[in-house]
Motif scaffolding. Structure first.
Motif, PDB file in Angstrom:
ATOM      1  N   SER A 157       0.847  -1.192   0.000  1.00 43.14           N
ATOM      2  CA  SER A 157       0.000   0.000   0.000  1.00 43.14           C
ATOM      3  C   SER A 157       0.879   1.236   0.000  1.00 43.14           C
ATOM      4  CB  SER A 157      -0.922  -0.007   1.218  1.00 43.14           C
ATOM      5  OG  SER A 157      -0.185  -0.123   2.423  1.00 43.14           O
ATOM      6  N   MET A 158       0.462   2.251  -0.749  1.00 40.85           N
ATOM      7  CA  MET A 158       1.271   3.458  -0.915  1.00 40.85           C
ATOM      8  C   MET A 158       0.474   4.731  -0.654  1.00 40.85           C
ATOM      9  SD  MET A 158       3.626   2.432  -4.202  1.00 40.85           S
ATOM     10  CE  MET A 158       4.718   3.811  -3.866  1.00 40.85           C
ATOM     11  N   ALA A 159      -0.555   4.638   0.180  1.00 41.13           N
ATOM     12  CA  ALA A 159      -1.377   5.796   0.543  1.00 41.13           C
ATOM     13  C   ALA A 159      -1.897   6.480  -0.718  1.00 41.13           C
ATOM     14  CB  ALA A 159      -0.597   6.740   1.443  1.00 41.13           C
ATOM     15  N   GLY A 160      -1.638   7.786  -0.857  1.00 41.89           N
ATOM     16  CA  GLY A 160      -2.161   8.537  -1.993  1.00 41.89           C
ATOM     17  C   GLY A 160      -1.578   8.145  -3.335  1.00 41.89           C
ATOM     18  N   ASP A 161      -0.497   7.353  -3.315  1.00 44.85           N
ATOM     19  CA  ASP A 161       0.126   6.899  -4.558  1.00 44.85           C
ATOM     20  C   ASP A 161      -0.389   5.546  -5.014  1.00 44.85           C
ATOM     21  OD1 ASP A 161       1.713   9.187  -4.875  1.00 44.85           O
ATOM     22  OD2 ASP A 161       3.211   8.407  -3.489  1.00 44.85           O
ATOM     23  N   GLY A 162      -1.450   5.057  -4.382  1.00 39.94           N
ATOM     24  CA  GLY A 162      -2.063   3.826  -4.843  1.00 39.94           C
ATOM     25  C   GLY A 162      -1.485   2.583  -4.196  1.00 39.94           C
ATOM     26  N   ALA A 163      -1.319   1.541  -5.006  1.00 41.88           N
ATOM     27  CA  ALA A 163      -0.832   0.262  -4.473  1.00 41.88           C
ATOM     28  C   ALA A 163      -0.245  -0.556  -5.607  1.00 41.88           C
ATOM     29  CB  ALA A 163      -1.976  -0.503  -3.804  1.00 41.88           C
ATOM     30  N   VAL A 164       0.587  -1.532  -5.238  1.00 43.07           N
ATOM     31  CA  VAL A 164       1.130  -2.488  -6.207  1.00 43.07           C
ATOM     32  C   VAL A 164       0.994  -3.882  -5.615  1.00 43.07           C
ATOM     33  CG1 VAL A 164       2.758  -0.796  -7.144  1.00 43.07           C
ATOM     34  CG2 VAL A 164       3.511  -2.375  -5.362  1.00 43.07           C
ATOM     35  N   GLN A 178      -3.672   3.287  -9.183  1.00 42.68           N
ATOM     36  CA  GLN A 178      -3.657   4.593  -8.535  1.00 42.68           C
ATOM     37  C   GLN A 178      -4.741   4.606  -7.461  1.00 42.68           C
ATOM     38  OE1 GLN A 178      -1.311   6.916  -9.100  1.00 42.68           O
ATOM     39  NE2 GLN A 178      -0.422   5.391 -10.501  1.00 42.68           N
ATOM     40  N   ALA A 179      -4.596   5.482  -6.498  1.00 44.57           N
ATOM     41  CA  ALA A 179      -5.615   5.594  -5.451  1.00 44.57           C
ATOM     42  C   ALA A 179      -6.872   6.250  -6.027  1.00 44.57           C
ATOM     43  CB  ALA A 179      -5.086   6.422  -4.287  1.00 44.57           C
ATOM     44  N   PRO A 180      -8.053   5.765  -5.664  1.00 43.06           N
ATOM     45  CA  PRO A 180      -9.289   6.435  -6.096  1.00 43.06           C
ATOM     46  C   PRO A 180      -9.320   7.870  -5.580  1.00 43.06           C
ATOM     47  CG  PRO A 180      -9.763   4.299  -5.099  1.00 43.06           C
ATOM     48  CD  PRO A 180      -8.321   4.596  -4.824  1.00 43.06           C
ATOM     49  N   LYS A 181     -10.057   8.717  -6.262  1.00 48.37           N
ATOM     50  CA  LYS A 181     -10.166  10.107  -5.839  1.00 48.37           C
ATOM     51  C   LYS A 181     -11.139  10.226  -4.669  1.00 48.37           C
ATOM     52  CE  LYS A 181      -9.060  12.072 -10.358  1.00 48.37           C
ATOM     53  NZ  LYS A 181      -9.525  12.930 -11.478  1.00 48.37           N
ATOM     54  N   GLY A 182     -10.744  11.015  -3.683  1.00 50.42           N
ATOM     55  CA  GLY A 182     -11.585  11.216  -2.522  1.00 50.42           C
ATOM     56  C   GLY A 182     -10.826  11.956  -1.443  1.00 50.42           C
ATOM     57  N   LYS A 183     -11.548  12.451  -0.454  1.00 53.76           N
ATOM     58  CA  LYS A 183     -10.933  13.190   0.647  1.00 53.76           C
ATOM     59  C   LYS A 183     -10.592  12.234   1.774  1.00 53.76           C
ATOM     60  CE  LYS A 183     -11.684  16.950   3.953  1.00 53.76           C
ATOM     61  NZ  LYS A 183     -12.653  17.959   4.473  1.00 53.76           N
ATOM     62  N   VAL A 184      -9.324  12.202   2.147  1.00 53.26           N
ATOM     63  CA  VAL A 184      -8.889  11.337   3.238  1.00 53.26           C
ATOM     64  C   VAL A 184      -9.270  11.972   4.568  1.00 53.26           C
ATOM     65  CG1 VAL A 184      -6.910  10.289   4.387  1.00 53.26           C
ATOM     66  CG2 VAL A 184      -6.988  10.375   1.891  1.00 53.26           C
ATOM     67  N   VAL A 185     -10.083  11.276   5.335  1.00 50.26           N
ATOM     68  CA  VAL A 185     -10.494  11.772   6.649  1.00 50.26           C
ATOM     69  C   VAL A 185     -10.054  10.832   7.766  1.00 50.26           C
ATOM     70  CG1 VAL A 185     -12.465  13.023   5.730  1.00 50.26           C
ATOM     71  CG2 VAL A 185     -12.763  10.667   6.490  1.00 50.26           C
ATOM     72  N   ASN A 186      -9.493   9.684   7.402  1.00 51.13           N
ATOM     73  CA  ASN A 186      -9.168   8.688   8.411  1.00 51.13           C
ATOM     74  C   ASN A 186      -8.106   7.738   7.867  1.00 51.13           C
ATOM     75  OD1 ASN A 186      -9.324   6.771  10.561  1.00 51.13           O
ATOM     76  ND2 ASN A 186     -10.772   5.568   9.346  1.00 51.13           N
ATOM     77  N   SER A 187      -6.961   7.668   8.532  1.00 46.70           N
ATOM     78  CA  SER A 187      -5.930   6.722   8.111  1.00 46.70           C
ATOM     79  C   SER A 187      -5.911   5.468   8.978  1.00 46.70           C
ATOM     80  CB  SER A 187      -4.547   7.396   8.167  1.00 46.70           C
ATOM     81  OG  SER A 187      -4.215   7.745   9.501  1.00 46.70           O
ATOM     82  N   VAL A 188      -6.678   5.481  10.079  1.00 48.63           N
ATOM     83  CA  VAL A 188      -6.693   4.346  11.000  1.00 48.63           C
ATOM     84  C   VAL A 188      -7.435   3.180  10.365  1.00 48.63           C
ATOM     85  CG1 VAL A 188      -7.436   3.520  13.256  1.00 48.63           C
ATOM     86  CG2 VAL A 188      -6.590   5.855  13.010  1.00 48.63           C
TER      87      VAL A 188
END
Length: 301
Positions: free
Chosen positions: A218-225, A237-247
């Protein structure tokens, strides 16, 4: 059956404070209490996705009772071991201009309690999935992951490991079905800084060479491989959206992967589902719901 183990579960007290000031009285604008711990998070999201599973682990005291109650209220099936002394920890998750955490220590787990856990996992059978996730308390052997995997070695249980540093590296010789470090944790393993997907893929392949069958990064805002046991590479790539929670976003990825893979044993479907589920948690105050996951899934290619 799918089983998760949370060695040191918690009550997560999540609060939001506008413009937090250190050394001053701050008042919350939002607060909630959830059952916490990586394995429990995986179980909750699996349940949200209508995938049957059992949450194992250790609880103690009044906080442990509340962890179990809240997990059951969220639809989880639990089979926790109740410790004779101590209390399960409370973790404070502070959301403000930056996110901060204060994590408790948790109770001591004695030899008898550990023996009970071994007895429970003796019932696992070929084809079952076991998720080992998170750190371990100081009262347990440092090689507890290895001891558990060794006990299950001849049963062909599919082991998924979401851990860091030596806890992860030391299990690679057992060829776990899936491992899921994030890109920061991946960099720590190889003492490098990872800045893009191609670098993640390179080091994911290194982990494959070291024993892991499948590697999800997992790469947070950079998506995943994702690098499969057949050495196929998937990127998103990461889907578009507002990050409100990383937990719990990483734990949600694990749950999404399992749910997607169980549909028809297809790795590409599992990967897409993992990205959608991790993002669904990141874009929500709580953990991913099935509705949010499938809303995001159609935007992942």
């Amino acid at each position: 059956m799918i089983y998760t183990i949370t060695f040191n579960p918690s009550l997560d007290y999540i609060v939001r404070v506008n413009d937090f000031k250190l050394g001053a009285v701050n008042r919350t604008t939002f607060e909630e209490i959830y059952p916490g711990g990586k394995g429990i998070n995986v179980s909750i999201v699996l349940n949200n996705l209508k995938v049957e599973n059992i949450a194992l682990g250790f609880i103690a005291g009044f906080t442990g009772e509340e962890i179990e109650k809240k997990a059951k209220d969220m639809g989880c099936t639990t089979d926790f071991i109740k410790l004779k002394s101590g209390i399960s920890r409370i973790n404070v998750k502070l959301k403000s201009n930056e996110e901060s955490e204060i994590n408790g220590q948790g109770p001591a787990i004695d030899h008898d309690a550990l023996a009970l856990l071994y007895k429970k996992i003796d019932y696992l059978q070929e084809g079952d999935i076991l998720v080992l996730a998170g750190s371990i308390p100081r009262s347990l052997p440092e090689n507890i992951y290895e001891l558990i995997i060794e006990k299950l070695r001849d049963k062909k249980v599919r082991i998924i490991v979401d851990a860091t540093k030596d806890l992860l590296l030391n299990v690679l010789k057992y060829k776990p079905f899936l491992i899921k470090p994030n890109h920061h944790e991946l960099g720590e393993l190889f003492k490098v800084k990872i800045t893009n997907q191609e670098e993640s893929i390179y080091y994911a392949k290194r982990l494959r060479e070291m024993g892991a069958r499948n590697v999800l990064i997992s790469m947070a805002g950079d998506g995943a491989v994702f690098v499969t046991e057949e050495d196929k590479v998937f990127k998103s790539q990461a889907p578009k959206g507002k990050v409100v929670n990383s937990v719990g976003a990483g734990d949600s990825m694990v749950a999404g992967f399992i749910a997607g893979y169980l549909n028809n044993n297809d790795f590409e479907e599992a990967f897409k589902m993992s990205v959608a589920t991790g993002s669904a948690s990141a874009f929500s105050e709580g953990l991913a719901t099935k509705e949010k996951v499938y809303e995001l899934l159609k935007d992942i290619y």
